[in-house]
Design a protein around this motif. Structure first.
Motif, PDB file in Angstrom:
ATOM      1  N   GLN A  89       0.855  -1.204   0.000  1.00 46.11           N
ATOM      2  CA  GLN A  89       0.000   0.000   0.000  1.00 46.11           C
ATOM      3  C   GLN A  89       0.885   1.247   0.000  1.00 46.11           C
ATOM      4  OE1 GLN A  89      -2.948  -0.572   3.079  1.00 46.11           O
ATOM      5  NE2 GLN A  89      -4.059  -2.040   1.826  1.00 46.11           N
ATOM      6  N   ASP A  90       0.721   2.147   1.001  1.00 48.54           N
ATOM      7  CA  ASP A  90       1.553   3.358   0.959  1.00 48.54           C
ATOM      8  C   ASP A  90       2.786   3.252   1.862  1.00 48.54           C
ATOM      9  OD1 ASP A  90       0.033   3.327   3.190  1.00 48.54           O
ATOM     10  OD2 ASP A  90      -0.715   5.391   3.026  1.00 48.54           O
ATOM     11  N   HIS A  91       3.256   2.016   2.080  1.00 45.09           N
ATOM     12  CA  HIS A  91       4.452   1.803   2.897  1.00 45.09           C
ATOM     13  C   HIS A  91       5.573   1.184   2.065  1.00 45.09           C
ATOM     14  CE1 HIS A  91       2.164   2.398   6.590  1.00 45.09           C
ATOM     15  NE2 HIS A  91       1.255   1.550   6.125  1.00 45.09           N
ATOM     16  N   ALA A  92       6.809   1.527   2.444  1.00 45.81           N
ATOM     17  CA  ALA A  92       7.974   0.763   1.994  1.00 45.81           C
ATOM     18  C   ALA A  92       8.447  -0.034   3.198  1.00 45.81           C
ATOM     19  CB  ALA A  92       9.071   1.719   1.542  1.00 45.81           C
ATOM     20  N   TRP A  93       9.028  -1.195   2.957  1.00 42.92           N
ATOM     21  CA  TRP A  93       9.491  -2.006   4.103  1.00 42.92           C
ATOM     22  C   TRP A  93      10.850  -2.629   3.832  1.00 42.92           C
ATOM     23  CZ3 TRP A  93      10.360  -6.896   2.511  1.00 42.92           C
ATOM     24  CH2 TRP A  93       9.557  -7.436   1.495  1.00 42.92           C
ATOM     25  N   LEU A  94      11.521  -2.921   4.933  1.00 38.75           N
ATOM     26  CA  LEU A  94      12.798  -3.651   4.899  1.00 38.75           C
ATOM     27  C   LEU A  94      12.717  -4.719   5.983  1.00 38.75           C
ATOM     28  CD1 LEU A  94      15.867  -4.192   4.450  1.00 38.75           C
ATOM     29  CD2 LEU A  94      16.338  -2.207   5.875  1.00 38.75           C
ATOM     30  N   LEU A  95      12.936  -5.959   5.567  1.00 43.99           N
ATOM     31  CA  LEU A  95      12.875  -7.083   6.509  1.00 43.99           C
ATOM     32  C   LEU A  95      14.284  -7.579   6.781  1.00 43.99           C
ATOM     33  CD1 LEU A  95      10.807  -9.060   7.931  1.00 43.99           C
ATOM     34  CD2 LEU A  95      11.250 -10.603   6.006  1.00 43.99           C
ATOM     35  N   MET A  96      14.625  -7.699   8.052  1.00 37.10           N
ATOM     36  CA  MET A  96      15.959  -8.208   8.376  1.00 37.10           C
ATOM     37  C   MET A  96      15.911  -9.125   9.588  1.00 37.10           C
ATOM     38  SD  MET A  96      17.889  -4.902  10.022  1.00 37.10           S
ATOM     39  CE  MET A  96      17.067  -3.524   9.216  1.00 37.10           C
ATOM     40  N   GLU A  97      17.053  -9.688   9.886  1.00 41.33           N
ATOM     41  CA  GLU A  97      17.198 -10.548  11.059  1.00 41.33           C
ATOM     42  C   GLU A  97      16.920  -9.735  12.327  1.00 41.33           C
ATOM     43  OE1 GLU A  97      21.023 -12.872  13.122  1.00 41.33           O
ATOM     44  OE2 GLU A  97      21.318 -11.519  11.430  1.00 41.33           O
ATOM     45  N   PHE A  98      16.207 -10.320  13.274  1.00 42.38           N
ATOM     46  CA  PHE A  98      16.024  -9.661  14.577  1.00 42.38           C
ATOM     47  C   PHE A  98      17.139 -10.100  15.506  1.00 42.38           C
ATOM     48  CE2 PHE A  98      14.689  -9.425  18.964  1.00 42.38           C
ATOM     49  CZ  PHE A  98      14.149  -8.151  19.041  1.00 42.38           C
ATOM     50  N   ILE A  99      17.773  -9.129  16.133  1.00 43.58           N
ATOM     51  CA  ILE A  99      18.815  -9.440  17.124  1.00 43.58           C
ATOM     52  C   ILE A  99      18.404  -8.767  18.432  1.00 43.58           C
ATOM     53  CG2 ILE A  99      21.265  -9.238  17.712  1.00 43.58           C
ATOM     54  CD1 ILE A  99      21.869  -9.050  14.719  1.00 43.58           C
ATOM     55  N   LEU A 100      18.367  -9.538  19.507  1.00 41.10           N
ATOM     56  CA  LEU A 100      18.042  -8.947  20.813  1.00 41.10           C
ATOM     57  C   LEU A 100      19.235  -8.103  21.250  1.00 41.10           C
ATOM     58  CD1 LEU A 100      15.809  -8.906  22.931  1.00 41.10           C
ATOM     59  CD2 LEU A 100      17.018 -10.772  24.109  1.00 41.10           C
ATOM     60  N   LEU A 101      19.031  -6.779  21.314  1.00 40.49           N
ATOM     61  CA  LEU A 101      20.151  -5.863  21.543  1.00 40.49           C
ATOM     62  C   LEU A 101      20.197  -5.394  22.991  1.00 40.49           C
ATOM     63  CD1 LEU A 101      19.712  -3.764  18.289  1.00 40.49           C
ATOM     64  CD2 LEU A 101      21.492  -5.464  18.735  1.00 40.49           C
ATOM     65  N   THR A 102      21.408  -5.236  23.509  1.00 42.05           N
ATOM     66  CA  THR A 102      21.585  -4.670  24.851  1.00 42.05           C
ATOM     67  C   THR A 102      22.638  -3.560  24.750  1.00 42.05           C
ATOM     68  OG1 THR A 102      23.417  -6.079  25.514  1.00 42.05           O
ATOM     69  CG2 THR A 102      21.216  -6.949  25.894  1.00 42.05           C
ATOM     70  N   PRO A 103      22.580  -2.573  25.671  1.00 43.90           N
ATOM     71  CA  PRO A 103      23.499  -1.436  25.543  1.00 43.90           C
ATOM     72  C   PRO A 103      24.931  -1.742  25.972  1.00 43.90           C
ATOM     73  CG  PRO A 103      21.966  -1.093  27.369  1.00 43.90           C
ATOM     74  CD  PRO A 103      21.568  -2.382  26.720  1.00 43.90           C
ATOM     75  N   SER A 104      25.156  -2.826  26.748  1.00 42.90           N
ATOM     76  CA  SER A 104      26.538  -3.044  27.199  1.00 42.90           C
ATOM     77  C   SER A 104      27.070  -4.389  26.719  1.00 42.90           C
ATOM     78  CB  SER A 104      26.638  -2.922  28.714  1.00 42.90           C
ATOM     79  OG  SER A 104      25.668  -3.737  29.301  1.00 42.90           O
ATOM     80  N   GLY A 105      28.387  -4.431  26.570  1.00 45.15           N
ATOM     81  CA  GLY A 105      29.031  -5.639  26.062  1.00 45.15           C
ATOM     82  C   GLY A 105      30.516  -5.399  25.936  1.00 45.15           C
ATOM     83  N   ASN A 106      31.146  -6.120  25.030  1.00 45.16           N
ATOM     84  CA  ASN A 106      32.597  -6.063  24.887  1.00 45.16           C
ATOM     85  C   ASN A 106      33.016  -4.820  24.082  1.00 45.16           C
ATOM     86  OD1 ASN A 106      35.293  -6.459  24.374  1.00 45.16           O
ATOM     87  ND2 ASN A 106      35.081  -8.683  24.118  1.00 45.16           N
ATOM     88  N   GLU A 107      33.288  -3.734  24.807  1.00 46.24           N
ATOM     89  CA  GLU A 107      33.625  -2.444  24.164  1.00 46.24           C
ATOM     90  C   GLU A 107      34.942  -2.530  23.387  1.00 46.24           C
ATOM     91  OE1 GLU A 107      32.620   0.555  23.545  1.00 46.24           O
ATOM     92  OE2 GLU A 107      30.835   0.797  24.760  1.00 46.24           O
ATOM     93  N   THR A 108      35.921  -3.245  23.967  1.00 54.81           N
ATOM     94  CA  THR A 108      37.225  -3.352  23.295  1.00 54.81           C
ATOM     95  C   THR A 108      37.034  -4.019  21.936  1.00 54.81           C
ATOM     96  OG1 THR A 108      38.161  -3.682  25.474  1.00 54.81           O
ATOM     97  CG2 THR A 108      39.609  -4.131  23.626  1.00 54.81           C
ATOM     98  N   GLN A 109      36.211  -5.078  21.950  1.00 60.39           N
ATOM     99  CA  GLN A 109      35.970  -5.793  20.690  1.00 60.39           C
ATOM    100  C   GLN A 109      35.243  -4.892  19.688  1.00 60.39           C
ATOM    101  OE1 GLN A 109      37.286  -8.842  20.118  1.00 60.39           O
ATOM    102  NE2 GLN A 109      36.699  -8.419  17.998  1.00 60.39           N
ATOM    103  N   ARG A 110      34.354  -4.032  20.195  1.00 60.11           N
ATOM    104  CA  ARG A 110      33.636  -3.120  19.289  1.00 60.11           C
ATOM    105  C   ARG A 110      34.638  -2.224  18.564  1.00 60.11           C
ATOM    106  NH1 ARG A 110      28.253   0.378  20.661  1.00 60.11           N
ATOM    107  NH2 ARG A 110      29.340   1.138  22.516  1.00 60.11           N
ATOM    108  N   GLY A 111      35.639  -1.730  19.306  1.00 62.77           N
ATOM    109  CA  GLY A 111      36.674  -0.907  18.676  1.00 62.77           C
ATOM    110  C   GLY A 111      37.493  -1.704  17.686  1.00 62.77           C
ATOM    111  N   LYS A 112      37.836  -2.935  18.072  1.00 64.50           N
ATOM    112  CA  LYS A 112      38.642  -3.771  17.166  1.00 64.50           C
ATOM    113  C   LYS A 112      37.881  -4.080  15.881  1.00 64.50           C
ATOM    114  CE  LYS A 112      41.539  -6.113  20.566  1.00 64.50           C
ATOM    115  NZ  LYS A 112      41.922  -7.363  21.217  1.00 64.50           N
ATOM    116  N   ASP A 113      36.591  -4.381  16.031  1.00 65.57           N
ATOM    117  CA  ASP A 113      35.776  -4.714  14.853  1.00 65.57           C
ATOM    118  C   ASP A 113      35.735  -3.541  13.866  1.00 65.57           C
ATOM    119  OD1 ASP A 113      35.265  -7.120  16.027  1.00 65.57           O
ATOM    120  OD2 ASP A 113      33.103  -6.830  16.280  1.00 65.57           O
TER     121      ASP A 113
END
Ligand code: ADP
Length: 302
Positions: A89-113
Motif C-alpha cells: 500500500q503506501d508503505h515501503a518495508w525492509l525485513l531483516m534478522e532480529f537481534i536482541l540488543l543490549t546497551p553493554s558488552g565487549n567495548e574493546t571488541q567493538r573498537g577492534k571490529d
C-alpha cells in the motif's frame, strides 16, 4: 496495519530470493528509531525486524539493505542480515534478522571490529565514494567516485549540506563561511593522505549495540569508502563509546596524530545534517565549528 496482507507482500519478495515464506504469529512495536517505525515479528520460524517507512522512502531502505550486505561481506563485524525490501500500500518495508540488543558488552571488541572494517581499503584509481548514492538519516548523500579525498569531502559532503541549509532557513553567512572552509580544506591534509576505508558512515552510539552474548552489533549504516577518521569523529560527536572502544581500535589500527585537528572538520558534516534534519541549536554548533576551523587556518595562505 493488516498484517496478513503485509505478510503476503513480504512473502512475494522472499520467494523471489528463494527464501522461505514467513507466518506471523504476533508483532511488537520497537521504539528508538529516528526515521522509521519498526516492529519485531514473531513468526513460526524465527523473529524478524521490520522497518516501515512512507512509500517514497523505498530507496532509503534499499540503500540500507545494500549497506548491511556490504558490512556482512567485509567479514569484519556483525550486523543484522537483511532479507528483502518491498512495498505494501503506501508503505515501503525492509525485513531483516532480529537481534536482541543490549546497551553493554565487549567495548574493546567493538573498537577492534570497527578498525578491522576500516582495514578494508579500496585501492581502485578513484577509491573515494560508493557504487550508488545513499542517505545519511533522511538526507541524500552523494557518493560520486573520486581520486581526491579533499575534493570528495568538500564537494560531496560539506557543499550539499551547506546548500541544503539555505533551503532550511540558515543565514547566508553560514553558506559563505562554509564555502571559505571548503577552499581551505587542503590546510588539514598537508602531511596526511587518507586511504579509502570502508566506512559505517553514521556511527553514533544509537547505531551500534551488543547481542545477548555481549558481542558488538552495528546497524543503520550509510556506507562509502573514505577517511576512517570520519567514523571516529562521529563516535565522539554524540559520545556513548567508552575509552575501551578507542583502546581496542588503536590496537588494530593506530590513529594519525593530526586526527584531533581534523575531528571538528568531520563532525561539521553531521552538525550540518542534524540542522537540516532537526533544526535547533545544531545551527549554532555548525557556525561555531566553521569559525573555529577557519581560525586555525588564519596564518596560512589558504
Ligand atoms: P532508524 O532508521 O529509524 O533510525 P534504526 O535502524 O536505528 O532505525 O533502528 C531503531 C531501533 O531498533 C534501534 O535503536 C535498535 O534498538 C533497534 N534495532 C535496529 N535493528 C535491529 C535488529 N535487526 N534487531 C533488533 N532490534 C533492532
Amino acid at each position: 496495519m493488516n498484517w496478513l496482507e503485509l505478510s503476503e507482500s513480504l512473502n512475494t519478495q522472499l520467494a523471489k530470493q528463494d527464501l522461505p515464506p514467513i507466518h506471523i504469529l504476533s508483532t511488537h512495536a520497537i521504539s528508538g528509531g529516528d526515521s522509521h517505525t519498526a516492529y519485531q515479528l514473531h513468526t513460526t520460524a524465527q523473529n524478524y525486524f521490520l522497518k516501515l517507512a512512507p512509500l517514497h522512502q523505498l530507496p532509503i531502505l534499499e540503500a540500507e539493505q545494500h549497506n548491511l550486505n556490504a558490512l556482512l561481506q567485509s567479514n569484519t563485524l556483525s550486523c543484522p542480515t537483511p532479507y528483502a525490501t518491498g512495498t505494501y500500500q503506501d508503505h515501503a518495508w525492509l525485513l531483516m534478522e532480529f537481534i536482541l540488543l543490549t546497551p553493554s558488552g565487549n567495548e574493546t571488541q567493538r573498537g577492534k571490529d570497527l578498525a578491522l572494517m576500516h582495514h578494508q581499503i579500496n585501492r581502485k584509481p578513484q577509491p573515494f565514494g560508493w557504487f550508488e548514492d545513499n542517505f545519511i538519516g533522511l538526507t541524500a548523500q552523494q557518493n560520486t567516485w573520486s581520486s581526491d579525498w579533499v575534493h570528495f569531502y568538500g564537494q560531496h559532503r560539506l557543499l550539499p549540506q551547506l546548500e541544503l541549509s539555505q533551503l532550511k532557513g540558515a543565514p547566508s553567512t553560514l553558506y559563505q563561511s562554509g564555502r571559505k572552509l571548503i577552499n581551505a580544506l587542503p590546510f588539514w591534509f598537508q602531511d596526511y593522505q587518507p586511504e579509502a576505508s570502508l566506512l559505517h558512515g553514521d556511527l553514533w552510539a544509537g547505531n551500534s549495540a551488543f547481542n545477548s552474548e555481549g558481542e558488538p552489533i552495528f546497524f543503520d549504516p550509510a556506507c562509502y569508502y573514505g577517511d576512517r577518521e570520519t567514523d571516529l569523529a562521529m563516535t565522539e560527536l554524540f559520545h556513548g563509546f567508552s575509552p575501551d572502544f578507542y583502546q581496542g581500535y588503536h590496537e588494530i589500527f593506530p590513529i594519525d596524530s593530526g586526527y584531533q585537528q581534523r575531528k571538528p572538520l568531520y563532525q561539521l558534516y553531521h552538525q550540518l545534517n542534524h540542522f537540516n534534519l532537526f533544526g535547533g541549536t545544531y545551527l549554532q554548533q555548525a557556525e561555531q565549528s566553521i569559525q573555529q576551523l577557519l581560525q586555525q587556518t588564519k596564518h596560512s595562505f589558504f
